[in-house]
Design a protein around this motif. Structure first.
Motif, PDB file in Angstrom:
ATOM      1  N   ARG A   1      -3.878  -8.833  15.757  1.00  0.00           N
ATOM      2  CA  ARG A   1      -3.991  -8.055  14.396  1.00  0.00           C
ATOM      3  C   ARG A   1      -3.025  -8.810  13.408  1.00  0.00           C
ATOM      4  O   ARG A   1      -3.292  -9.105  12.293  1.00  0.00           O
ATOM      5  CB  ARG A   1      -3.624  -6.568  14.643  1.00  0.00           C
ATOM      6  CG  ARG A   1      -3.723  -5.756  13.185  1.00  0.00           C
ATOM      7  CD  ARG A   1      -3.276  -4.042  13.715  1.00  0.00           C
ATOM      8  NE  ARG A   1      -3.752  -3.507  12.170  1.00  0.00           N
ATOM      9  CZ  ARG A   1      -2.666  -3.172  11.591  1.00  0.00           C
ATOM     10  NH1 ARG A   1      -1.467  -3.648  11.946  1.00  0.00           N
ATOM     11  NH2 ARG A   1      -2.820  -2.464  10.411  1.00  0.00           N
TER      12      ARG A   1
ATOM     13  N   LEU B   1      -3.686 -10.442   9.721  1.00  0.00           N
ATOM     14  CA  LEU B   1      -3.185 -10.027   8.624  1.00  0.00           C
ATOM     15  C   LEU B   1      -2.260 -10.724   7.741  1.00  0.00           C
ATOM     16  O   LEU B   1      -2.067 -10.816   6.607  1.00  0.00           O
ATOM     17  CB  LEU B   1      -2.700  -8.538   8.704  1.00  0.00           C
ATOM     18  CG  LEU B   1      -3.338  -7.596   9.410  1.00  0.00           C
ATOM     19  CD1 LEU B   1      -2.914  -6.165   9.377  1.00  0.00           C
ATOM     20  CD2 LEU B   1      -4.824  -7.311   8.862  1.00  0.00           C
TER      21      LEU B   1
ATOM     22  N   THR C   1      -8.162 -15.010   7.266  1.00  0.00           N
ATOM     23  CA  THR C   1      -7.129 -14.565   6.438  1.00  0.00           C
ATOM     24  C   THR C   1      -7.262 -15.051   4.952  1.00  0.00           C
ATOM     25  O   THR C   1      -6.922 -14.510   4.075  1.00  0.00           O
ATOM     26  CB  THR C   1      -5.979 -14.793   6.956  1.00  0.00           C
ATOM     27  OG1 THR C   1      -5.721 -14.619   8.456  1.00  0.00           O
ATOM     28  CG2 THR C   1      -4.875 -13.804   6.248  1.00  0.00           C
TER      29      THR C   1
ATOM     30  N   ASP D   1     -11.123  -6.578   7.592  1.00  0.00           N
ATOM     31  CA  ASP D   1     -10.652  -5.129   7.317  1.00  0.00           C
ATOM     32  C   ASP D   1     -10.924  -4.501   8.505  1.00  0.00           C
ATOM     33  O   ASP D   1     -10.168  -3.397   8.813  1.00  0.00           O
ATOM     34  CB  ASP D   1     -11.712  -4.568   6.256  1.00  0.00           C
ATOM     35  CG  ASP D   1     -11.480  -4.684   4.735  1.00  0.00           C
ATOM     36  OD1 ASP D   1     -10.324  -5.456   4.641  1.00  0.00           O
ATOM     37  OD2 ASP D   1     -12.231  -4.529   3.890  1.00  0.00           O
TER      38      ASP D   1
ATOM     39  N   LYS E   1      -7.427  -4.752   9.945  1.00  0.00           N
ATOM     40  CA  LYS E   1      -6.599  -4.004   9.319  1.00  0.00           C
ATOM     41  C   LYS E   1      -6.699  -2.746   9.525  1.00  0.00           C
ATOM     42  O   LYS E   1      -5.587  -1.864   9.252  1.00  0.00           O
ATOM     43  CB  LYS E   1      -6.975  -4.299   7.699  1.00  0.00           C
ATOM     44  CG  LYS E   1      -5.880  -3.525   6.757  1.00  0.00           C
ATOM     45  CD  LYS E   1      -6.301  -3.988   5.374  1.00  0.00           C
ATOM     46  CE  LYS E   1      -5.450  -3.411   4.214  1.00  0.00           C
ATOM     47  NZ  LYS E   1      -5.925  -3.549   2.918  1.00  0.00           N
TER      48      LYS E   1
END
Length: 425
Positions: free
Chosen positions: A72, A76, A181, A196, A199
């Protein structure tokens, strides 16, 4: 929903390991406990909402959570933050010098809108992204959205021209950043939903750390939502029969001030927050992330679920994610733990089924092997807790009764002999 996760060369996860939420074939108990999901192509897939990872101390349980969190974080932050690093941050296997030159692998299978299955993954080298790929399965067959291979002359390939702005993405994606990204940074219409998903999922909670921040988050939600307050008070009453409510105020320091309302001898009273028990405060701090995950259908990661909660309340957390009427959006929980009582209910039934129980065990190289109890094909009548404690599935400490005390006694005698020898010299 998360379906599968693959990882290699991250901390003690040296070789490729896979964690799967898909209920294994042939296990009636697993299929009964799983949530049946209808995929975009009409197929039905039984998917678990809870997985528990068990094993001996230092066997690599927490590294499974870390690997999910690292994937993750990479998605991000690779575009904005990796440029500041001297190379790509990887956290590779440390007990083999060869691992530093090998790639680190992450791959996730998950569902997006209309339950379309997607596979996204990448391999990281010391200085650059060596590979990256995104596949969709809208009709059950794989569609290649993009593939990246740093060893090719043409690094990026976009078959069937499905992706918009292909030339721009290929030209502007740095070698030390992920294309996903980069695309999301530009608000790419097609790729941003994939970004997303990361996210909004794989949130990690470690009960023993960052508790103050989670206490503040739960308190802030109490100030914002009456519905959240109602549900929080119900969960607090379950944890402590003396609690009847909660009071929250925004203090001048910026941190909310929390007081729990207790009823004792017929009188209402409040305690200073520091006077509340560790267990009550840990439960309060967990309520915020827990309800947020249930409300949004997110994947929640909890390391050492049973570290600061009584086993009965740890079991209740599991049940919240298992129950469709409490968890209608299919939120998922991955937790690590030591307490084998989480494997069964007080009446002796199964709280977790074989496909939900994952075990970590280190081999002679110090590398973690991750496996499911379902691979051992236990019978429907088998007591999983008793079998686990007996070492039938491995993943328990290899310590005989009294061994720790004998080792200490031996160390004391050795030290005494060395002192006597030194004095006589």
């Amino acid at each position: 929903m998360l379906l599968r996760f693959r990882v290699a060369n991250v901390r003690s996860l040296r070789d490729e390991q896979e964690l799967s939420f898909v209920a294994p074939e042939g296990s009636e108990g697993d299929h009964a406990a799983a949530r049946e999901v209808t995929l975009s192509d009409g197929r039905h897939l039984p998917v678990h909402t809870v997985l528990g990872v068990f094993g001996a101390n230092a066997s690599g349980k927490s590294n499974v959570i870390t690997a999910l969190k690292n994937m993750r974080d990479a998605v991000l932050r690779s575009y904005a933050e990796w440029i500041a690093h001297d190379g790509i941050p990887r956290d590779q296997f440390a007990l083999d010098p060869k691992a530093a030159a090998e790639t680190t692998l992450y791959e996730a299978d998950f569902l997006l809108d209309r339950n379309v299955r997607w596979t996204y993954g990448f391999e990281l080298g010391p200085q650059q992204v060596e590979a990256e790929w995104l596949y969709g399965y809208p009709k059950g067959r794989r569609q290649v959205w993009f593939e990246r291979d740093a060893t090719r002359e043409k690094e990026f390939e976009f078959p069937a021209d499905r992706l918009q702005d292909r030339a721009h993405l290929a030209r502007t994606t740095r070698r030390d950043a992920l294309l996903l990204t980069r695309a999301a940074n530009d608000g790419h219409e097609q790729l941003t939903p994939v970004f997303d998903w990361f996210k909004s999922n794989l949130w990690d909670v470690t009960p023993e750390t960052e508790r103050a921040q989670r206490e503040d988050y739960t308190a802030t939600r109490l100030l914002e939502s009456e519905d959240f307050r109602r549900r929080t008070e119900e969960l607090l009453r379950v944890a402590d029969l003396g609690i009847t409510g909660v009071e929250v105020e925004q203090s001048s320091s910026g941190r909310p001030t929390v007081r729990l309302v207790h009823m004792g001898s017929g009188e209402r009273s409040t305690l200073e927050w520091a006077s509340e028990s560790w267990g009550t405060r840990s439960w309060f701090a967990l309520i915020g992330p827990l309800l947020l995950a249930l409300d949004t259908g997110a994947v929640l990661l909890i390391d050492e679920l049973d570290a600061s909660l009584h086993s009965r309340f740890a079991a209740e957390v599991v049940r919240l994610f298992q129950a469709p009427w409490v968890n209608p959006k299919g939120a998922q929980l991955v937790f690590t733990g030591h307490d084998p009582s989480l494997l069964q209910t007080p009446s002796g039934g199964r709280l977790l089924h074989p496909g939900q129980i994952w075990l970590t065990e280190k081999d002679e190289r110090g590398a973690t092997e991750l496996s499911s109890v379902a691979e051992w094909e236990p019978t429907a009548e088998e007591d999983l807790m008793a079998a686990y404690l007996a070492g039938s599935f491995g993943a328990v400490p290899k310590v005989s009764e009294g061994q720790v005390g004998r080792r200490l006694l031996r160390a004391d005698r050795t030290a005494q002999a060395e002192r006597t020898g030194a004095e006589g010299a």
